[in-house]
Design a protein around this motif. Structure first.
Motif, PDB file in Angstrom:
ATOM      1  N   LEU A  89       3.116 -27.975  17.426  1.00 11.84           N
ATOM      2  CA  LEU A  89       4.553 -27.288  16.840  1.00 11.84           C
ATOM      3  C   LEU A  89       4.365 -27.635  15.418  1.00 11.84           C
ATOM      4  O   LEU A  89       4.488 -26.793  14.666  1.00 11.84           O
ATOM      5  N   ALA A  90       4.199 -28.815  14.840  1.00 11.16           N
ATOM      6  CA  ALA A  90       4.065 -29.259  13.574  1.00 11.16           C
ATOM      7  C   ALA A  90       2.852 -28.614  12.947  1.00 11.16           C
ATOM      8  O   ALA A  90       3.085 -27.913  11.807  1.00 11.16           O
ATOM      9  N   VAL A  91       1.793 -28.625  13.381  1.00 15.72           N
ATOM     10  CA  VAL A  91       0.686 -27.944  12.646  1.00 15.72           C
ATOM     11  C   VAL A  91       0.895 -26.604  12.686  1.00 15.72           C
ATOM     12  O   VAL A  91       0.692 -25.652  11.708  1.00 15.72           O
ATOM     13  N   GLY A  92       1.297 -25.948  13.878  1.00 13.58           N
ATOM     14  CA  GLY A  92       1.583 -24.433  13.889  1.00 13.58           C
ATOM     15  C   GLY A  92       2.549 -23.908  12.977  1.00 13.58           C
ATOM     16  O   GLY A  92       2.302 -22.922  12.302  1.00 13.58           O
ATOM     17  N   ASN A  93       3.453 -24.578  12.604  1.00 12.94           N
ATOM     18  CA  ASN A  93       4.554 -24.473  11.910  1.00 12.94           C
ATOM     19  C   ASN A  93       4.174 -24.603  10.235  1.00 12.94           C
ATOM     20  O   ASN A  93       4.486 -23.801   9.461  1.00 12.94           O
ATOM     21  N   ASP A  94       3.475 -25.568  10.045  1.00 15.81           N
ATOM     22  CA  ASP A  94       3.222 -26.116   8.690  1.00 15.81           C
ATOM     23  C   ASP A  94       1.824 -25.371   8.068  1.00 15.81           C
ATOM     24  O   ASP A  94       1.966 -25.464   6.997  1.00 15.81           O
ATOM     25  N   ILE A  95       1.006 -25.280   9.126  1.00 13.66           N
ATOM     26  CA  ILE A  95      -0.430 -25.177   8.652  1.00 13.66           C
ATOM     27  C   ILE A  95      -0.703 -23.600   9.104  1.00 13.66           C
ATOM     28  O   ILE A  95      -1.174 -22.789   8.435  1.00 13.66           O
ATOM     29  N   GLY A  96      -0.604 -23.660  10.326  1.00 13.57           N
ATOM     30  CA  GLY A  96      -0.814 -22.029  11.090  1.00 13.57           C
ATOM     31  C   GLY A  96      -1.401 -22.559  12.437  1.00 13.57           C
ATOM     32  O   GLY A  96      -2.145 -23.557  12.616  1.00 13.57           O
ATOM     33  N   PHE A  97      -1.032 -21.560  13.353  1.00 10.52           N
ATOM     34  CA  PHE A  97      -1.334 -21.865  14.846  1.00 10.52           C
ATOM     35  C   PHE A  97      -2.961 -21.832  15.088  1.00 10.52           C
ATOM     36  O   PHE A  97      -3.419 -22.580  15.605  1.00 10.52           O
TER      37      PHE A  97
END
Length: 189
Positions: A89-97
């Motif tokens: 969720l952190a990577v998906g939100n901050d960088i992209g899924f």
């Protein structure tokens, strides 16, 4: 109504049986050989997928660790990249899924580790990106796919390909792969 259900059940099972008959055992043997080599060298196996394929990745971890190694102290070193919801969720939100798996590989993967991508279509961007990264590191790669293999099949070193345009049967047979691997890789017999 019951007769309609029975007809649908028979159709599904007939399609499943027909597809099972077309599985190439050499593909499974090649995957098993890569995993056995990783076990013997104490390399880590990373497995990933989305949705049902993510559940298959989790199941693979369980079956290789608990099932295949039930009688031994030493287990397969295997991590499912689909299981850590906070980092996903952190990577998906901050960088992209599309980066949820590759960012985890950047933290853990060493050359010689094995990376397995499971994608029914063979076209999941986050799986493809992780496989590309693994190849740059010199990791053996395995693709578990269906349909026409998508971009995943030609990208990996080894594949298990269910050649059918039916996601449910593709996913059924991906689980069959996991169970076959557990049986043939069992240690300490």
């Amino acid at each position: 109504m019951t007769e309609t259900y029975i007809a649908g059940i028979r159709d599904y099972l007939a399609k499943l049986q027909d597809t099972i008959a077309k599985i190439d055992p050499a593909e499974i043997a090649a995957v098993a050989a890569v995993l056995r080599k990783a076990y013997d060298a104490q390399k880590t196996i990373f497995v990933m997928g989305n949705g049902g394929s993510g559940a298959t990745a989790s199941h693979m971890l369980c079956d290789l660790n608990k099932g295949a190694c039930a009688r031994t102290e030493r287990k397969f070193r295997i991590i499912s990249l689909s299981d850590n919801m906070p980092i996903i969720l952190a990577v998906g939100n901050d960088i992209g899924f599309e980066s949820v798996f590759v960012e985890q590989l950047k933290s853990y993967t060493q050359p010689g580790d094995v990376v397995i991508g499971i994608s029914g279509s063979g076209n999941s961007p986050n799986v493809l990106r992780a496989i590309e990264y693994a190849k740059q590191l010199g990791c053996p790669t395995i693709g578990v796919c269906g349909f026409d293999g998508g971009r995943l099949k030609p990208l990996v070193d080894h594949s298990f390909h269910v050649r059918l345009n039916d996601m449910q049967i593709v996913e059924d047979l991906h689980m069959v792969l996991v169970h076959i691997l557990m049986r043939i890789l069992e240690t300490g017999k």
